[in-house]
Design an enzyme around this catalytic site. Sequence first.
Site, short mmCIF file in Angstrom:
data_model
loop_
_atom_site.label_atom_id
_atom_site.label_comp_id
_atom_site.label_asym_id
_atom_site.label_seq_id
_atom_site.Cartn_x
_atom_site.Cartn_y
_atom_site.Cartn_z
N ALA A 1 0.81 -1.22 0.00
CA ALA A 1 0.00 0.00 0.00
C ALA A 1 0.84 1.27 0.00
O ALA A 1 0.42 2.29 -0.53
CB ALA A 1 -0.93 0.00 1.21
N CYS A 2 2.02 1.21 0.58
CA CYS A 2 2.83 2.39 0.83
C CYS A 2 3.62 2.82 -0.41
O CYS A 2 4.41 2.03 -0.94
CB CYS A 2 3.80 2.10 1.98
SG CYS A 2 5.02 3.40 2.26
N PRO A 3 3.47 4.06 -0.87
CA PRO A 3 4.21 4.48 -2.07
C PRO A 3 5.71 4.55 -1.86
O PRO A 3 6.49 4.37 -2.81
CB PRO A 3 3.63 5.87 -2.37
CG PRO A 3 3.10 6.36 -1.06
CD PRO A 3 2.60 5.13 -0.35
N HIS B 1 6.88 1.06 -2.06
CA HIS B 1 6.71 0.63 -3.45
C HIS B 1 7.93 0.99 -4.30
O HIS B 1 8.34 0.23 -5.18
CB HIS B 1 5.44 1.29 -4.02
CG HIS B 1 4.96 0.70 -5.30
ND1 HIS B 1 3.80 1.11 -5.90
CD2 HIS B 1 5.47 -0.27 -6.11
CE1 HIS B 1 3.62 0.42 -7.02
NE2 HIS B 1 4.63 -0.41 -7.17
#
Length: 363
Positions: A95-97, A100
């Site tokens: 979920a975390c950019p 990512h």
Amino acid sequence: MLLGSRLATTLFARPAAVVFLTSSRFLKMSTTTAANPTTTAATDATAAKPAIFNWASKDGEFRRQVSSFRDHVSTDPNAKFSAESGRYHLYVSWACPWAHRTMLVRALKGLEDCISVSVVHYMMGPEGWQFPSTETECPGATPDHLYGAKHIRELYFKANADYSGRFTVPVLWDKKTHTIVNNESAEIIRMFNTTFDAFASRPGITFYPPEDAVQIEALNEWIYNDINNGVYRAGFATSQDAYERAVVPLFAAIDRVEAVLANSKGPWLCGADLTEADIRLWTTIVRFDAVYHTHFKCNLKTIEDNYPHIMKWGAHLWSMPGVKETLNMEHIKRHYYESHRHINPFGIVPVNNGPNWAKYLRK
């Protein structure tokens, strides 16, 4: 070698208490009649939510905390953290950019066999990022493969018993010394870019070519301030002024990206070369229409309907080997809409997944 050629909720004061369910716990939000119900509701909501969700400062503006662990892996065999295959482990959230970014570079460099990974549950509870207890509890997430930790916070305290900061991902962990090497995504992707080339399936590829360094640094600065962090400054703002101070520059910066790509001599921000500037921007763009536009009220425009050059650029990166496998919209949407109950009290997740990137490969 270079790779590349709203739910907007206002709680009105009521004589009765309002109870919301969050992370398997009841969160009691007391409300009382007041002259300014909007201000009262905002104050009550801030007081009621767990401390981990108190992101905004007293003036209503979100200010990101500086990462605490800043060591580096080195190619020097005598270094404290020397590059070795299998020695390092990456803790991430799909979920975390910021996390990512690291998974993107890991995939593009072909470091899957060198750097192992554990993935947290998409749901952030009162104790922060948590691990599922089994491989099947949350598809796409994993238990902690190293220590069987229940929460990321346990790893931070294992590395430093006196740690007092936030428990963030990504975390680059050293299995040999049982500690955190680094928790700053910008530095981890630089390490992945060159330090592990001896073990990479795509060695020699660089996302920070020397001839583009000045342009990359300039792009990184304003893209981080106004876009990567700008969506959070808008979304976590707790005053109208703080929100508008973030959302207006955000769209000015996205307009600027569109212009850069329209005038680029290649498919990427720096022309023919895919660089870390593209990677750092992409993880925000792919979340924008499905999450930030609605959840964070960044709704002056959508990417898909208003930015054709960004769409073409985003689809190009999406199509590269290993990239689409790092994009988990289920985790992304469910994390934001279900975890941030102070923004989205009922945890309703919109059905829109954002752009169909494959469609834009043909344009």
